[in-house]
Enzyme design. Sequence first.
Site, PDB file in Angstrom:
ATOM      1  N   GLN A  52       0.611  -1.011  -0.068  1.00  0.00           N
ATOM      2  CA  GLN A  52       0.025   0.028   0.029  1.00  0.00           C
ATOM      3  C   GLN A  52       0.840   1.343   0.116  1.00  0.00           C
ATOM      4  OE1 GLN A  52      -2.560  -0.427   3.490  1.00  0.00           O
ATOM      5  NE2 GLN A  52      -3.780  -1.624   2.766  1.00  0.00           N
ATOM      6  N   THR A  83     -11.938  -5.892   4.696  1.00  0.00           N
ATOM      7  CA  THR A  83     -11.263  -4.604   4.955  1.00  0.00           C
ATOM      8  C   THR A  83     -11.708  -3.480   3.932  1.00  0.00           C
ATOM      9  OG1 THR A  83      -9.059  -3.445   4.257  1.00  0.00           O
ATOM     10  CG2 THR A  83      -9.143  -5.715   3.699  1.00  0.00           C
ATOM     11  N   ASN A  84     -11.956  -2.501   4.159  1.00  0.00           N
ATOM     12  CA  ASN A  84     -12.524  -1.250   3.324  1.00  0.00           C
ATOM     13  C   ASN A  84     -11.229  -1.012   2.418  1.00  0.00           C
ATOM     14  OD1 ASN A  84     -15.395  -0.170   4.237  1.00  0.00           O
ATOM     15  ND2 ASN A  84     -14.234  -0.674   6.001  1.00  0.00           N
ATOM     16  N   THR A  85     -10.160  -0.733   2.930  1.00  0.00           N
ATOM     17  CA  THR A  85      -9.116  -0.119   1.840  1.00  0.00           C
ATOM     18  C   THR A  85      -8.819  -1.057   0.764  1.00  0.00           C
ATOM     19  OG1 THR A  85      -8.094   1.096   3.687  1.00  0.00           O
ATOM     20  CG2 THR A  85      -6.646   0.552   1.765  1.00  0.00           C
ATOM     21  N   CYS A 196     -13.672   1.903   7.848  1.00  0.00           N
ATOM     22  CA  CYS A 196     -12.552   1.079   8.002  1.00  0.00           C
ATOM     23  C   CYS A 196     -12.870   0.137   9.007  1.00  0.00           C
ATOM     24  CB  CYS A 196     -11.356   1.889   8.546  1.00  0.00           C
ATOM     25  SG  CYS A 196      -9.879   0.880   9.114  1.00  0.00           S
ATOM     26  N   GLU A 198     -11.543  -1.399  11.423  1.00  0.00           N
ATOM     27  CA  GLU A 198     -10.935  -1.355  12.815  1.00  0.00           C
ATOM     28  C   GLU A 198     -11.867  -0.253  13.644  1.00  0.00           C
ATOM     29  OE1 GLU A 198      -7.994  -3.765  10.522  1.00  0.00           O
ATOM     30  OE2 GLU A 198      -8.816  -1.514  10.219  1.00  0.00           O
TER      31      GLU A 198
END
Length: 233
Positions: A52, A83-85, A196, A198
């Site tokens: 990333q 995970t969104n990313t 996100c 988390e």
Amino acid sequence: MRTIGLLGGMSWESTAEYYRLLNELTRERLGGLHSARCVLYSVDFAEIERLQAEGRWDVAADVLSEAAKALEAAGADMLLICTNTMHKVADEVAAAVSVPLLHLADTTAAAVLGKGLRRVGLLGTAFTMEQDFYRGRLAAQGLEVLVPDAVGRSTVHRVIYEELCVGVVREESRQAYQAIIKDLVAAGAEGIVLGCTEIELLISADDSPVPVFPTTRLHAEAAVSQALANDAP
């Protein structure tokens, strides 16, 4: 129940939440000793985070695509990228397998629209807040997406990677997020997307004056519904 494939480990802290939620939701729906039928492929997040940071999304896509193939081979009937990313490479991952991928942004947009809202604030990693792969998918479904200012985005991103991803939950960070949420609401946000996986370790509905949309829970709810549906693929 169809088998849910979890592409996780990014971070394992939030993947553990996925596992808990999937099992709790399945037990709520079916009762008794029922739990979710699922398989998990957990990658090394240090490797993914490095890719990333270096902007090597093509390599990251290859890593996740191979993991997705392994999940399909293990019997998964559907896939979740936990995970969104990393939905930045969702199209590549989906193309690598023949089973459907349940896109996290789609389940989020459906929840927001279901509440009759159109303008939301988005919290997430800098990649999620600043790039178009997530914001654009929400916008394509009729949502106006607001993000924090540069200082706010830096704070949100730092807390995710330096604290939440390693299991650290600090009251000072909660207060910082609350201030950022307040600013987004002042700018017109009718709801806040916890974009996100988390962030749900830190922020709950009690921390916002407007509705929050916890993407991990929404993703898990949609997955269980699809896995239990008679017409699910």
